[in-house]
Write an enzyme that holds these catalytic residues in place. Sequence first.
Site, PDB file in Angstrom:
ATOM      1  N   HIS A   1       0.971  -1.126   0.074  1.00  0.00           N
ATOM      2  CA  HIS A   1      -0.124  -0.104  -0.005  1.00  0.00           C
ATOM      3  C   HIS A   1       1.013   1.341   0.106  1.00  0.00           C
ATOM      4  CE1 HIS A   1      -3.351  -2.625   2.089  1.00  0.00           C
ATOM      5  NE2 HIS A   1      -3.414  -2.749   0.432  1.00  0.00           N
TER       6      HIS A   1
ATOM      7  N   ARG B   1      -3.469   4.661  -2.260  1.00  0.00           N
ATOM      8  CA  ARG B   1      -3.082   3.168  -1.666  1.00  0.00           C
ATOM      9  C   ARG B   1      -2.796   2.077  -2.574  1.00  0.00           C
ATOM     10  NH1 ARG B   1      -5.463   0.145   2.750  1.00  0.00           N
ATOM     11  NH2 ARG B   1      -6.441  -2.104   1.783  1.00  0.00           N
TER      12      ARG B   1
ATOM     13  N   GLU C   1       1.929   4.066   2.759  1.00  0.00           N
ATOM     14  CA  GLU C   1       2.517   3.655   4.078  1.00  0.00           C
ATOM     15  C   GLU C   1       4.084   3.613   4.192  1.00  0.00           C
ATOM     16  OE1 GLU C   1       0.533  -0.277   4.528  1.00  0.00           O
ATOM     17  OE2 GLU C   1      -1.573   0.586   4.226  1.00  0.00           O
TER      18      GLU C   1
ATOM     19  N   GLU D   1       1.648  -4.140  11.589  1.00  0.00           N
ATOM     20  CA  GLU D   1       1.055  -2.782  11.227  1.00  0.00           C
ATOM     21  C   GLU D   1       1.679  -1.876  12.139  1.00  0.00           C
ATOM     22  OE1 GLU D   1      -1.696  -1.478   9.627  1.00  0.00           O
ATOM     23  OE2 GLU D   1      -2.516  -3.087   8.748  1.00  0.00           O
TER      24      GLU D   1
ATOM     25  N   HIS E   1       3.035  -3.015   6.981  1.00  0.00           N
ATOM     26  CA  HIS E   1       1.923  -2.001   6.764  1.00  0.00           C
ATOM     27  C   HIS E   1       2.199  -1.039   7.763  1.00  0.00           C
ATOM     28  CE1 HIS E   1      -0.449  -4.653   3.928  1.00  0.00           C
ATOM     29  NE2 HIS E   1       0.496  -5.433   4.030  1.00  0.00           N
TER      30      HIS E   1
END
Length: 384
Positions: free
Chosen positions: A138, A193, A141, A340, A265
């Site tokens: 993505h 994204r 990020e 994440e 991410h």
Amino acid sequence: MELYSGDARSVKRNDLLNFEISSDEDEKIKAESGTQTKTMAKGKSSPNSSMKATISSGLKQITPSQKPKRRKIKLMNWKRYHKLSVIYSFLDDLERDYPAICTISVIGKSVEGRDIKMLKISNSDASNAAVWLDASIHSREWISTAVVTYVADYIAKNFHKHSKSITNKDWYIVPVLNPDGYEFTHTNDRMWRKNRAHHEGESVGVDLNRNFSYGWGNNGDQGSSGDPSNVFYRGPAPFSEPETAAVRDTILGSASPFKVFLSFHSYFELIIFPWGYKCEPCPDYLHLLEAGTVMARAIYETTGMIYKVGSTKDLTYFACGTSTDWSYAIAKIPYSFMIELRSKKHRFRLPKDQINETCVEIWNAVMGLMDFIDSTKFKFKTKK
């Protein structure tokens, strides 16, 4: 130049000094340098005119030579975010400086024809297991690419100081899996994204982390979307995108068995594992929970940050066609995690002054996971 020295084990904040020549400093020309020339106003004599007047016609005229302009130097560092060209130059530099262990390959081309570059770090031991790290699937990020390049840099530059749990692995590292989108976030839309795929002549993009085959399209619009304008658009078919196909072909075509799959991410501060496409726990739920907790503990002991651990569906929402579900179920990679990164406060715009600290905490988490893997004799139910 070596960025680090000393023990290459656990790294705490402020342990490392990052060498940097910032582009801001590069672009400043000191006013007192004396190398600049200014256009003289009409009617005023230049400093050289009086010199010429006093030189006799029989002598060779001597004029001051102008110094060349300062060359702009772009160096990789973890005090700022970098564009794709700097990231790729950094990878090339690692291969040049550490040719015995570093190899660069292009595993595929993006929709717009950009290289998808992968760094492999290996001591060429045939018994090594393989570890996969990717970032910026993505494109907005950015912190994920910073973290993955930091890990690559730290492994390569300290390879012979690392423990066996690091050196007995082949590291496959893709810092920018979505190069078109990543470049687009630097030039056009910071919040983009998806990739840059076209649909009916328009660049609407595909969410690459909904384009893997396992669980693709499940649960209707809860886990992905069939609408090309949606940020979760899964694409017209599994692996329709060259970026996801490159991951599939590289992993399934590898001679080394992959044991770890880490996809980075942001920004939920989580360590998550399969499943994302359904509510039921994966066959190795408890062991993956334990392994994830090892990483979370390493992060907390480094910076005090708290990362929650659990399955994708439990901690977030339905996510169908993800790389971690695919890597665990189809590629049979037992330790499949999505990490994440920071931060819930700043979302995708993590301040530059938090980059280095985030990198350090994640390096300690990765190292802790490798130690845990080598010390356990757990037999996975997902074995090939």
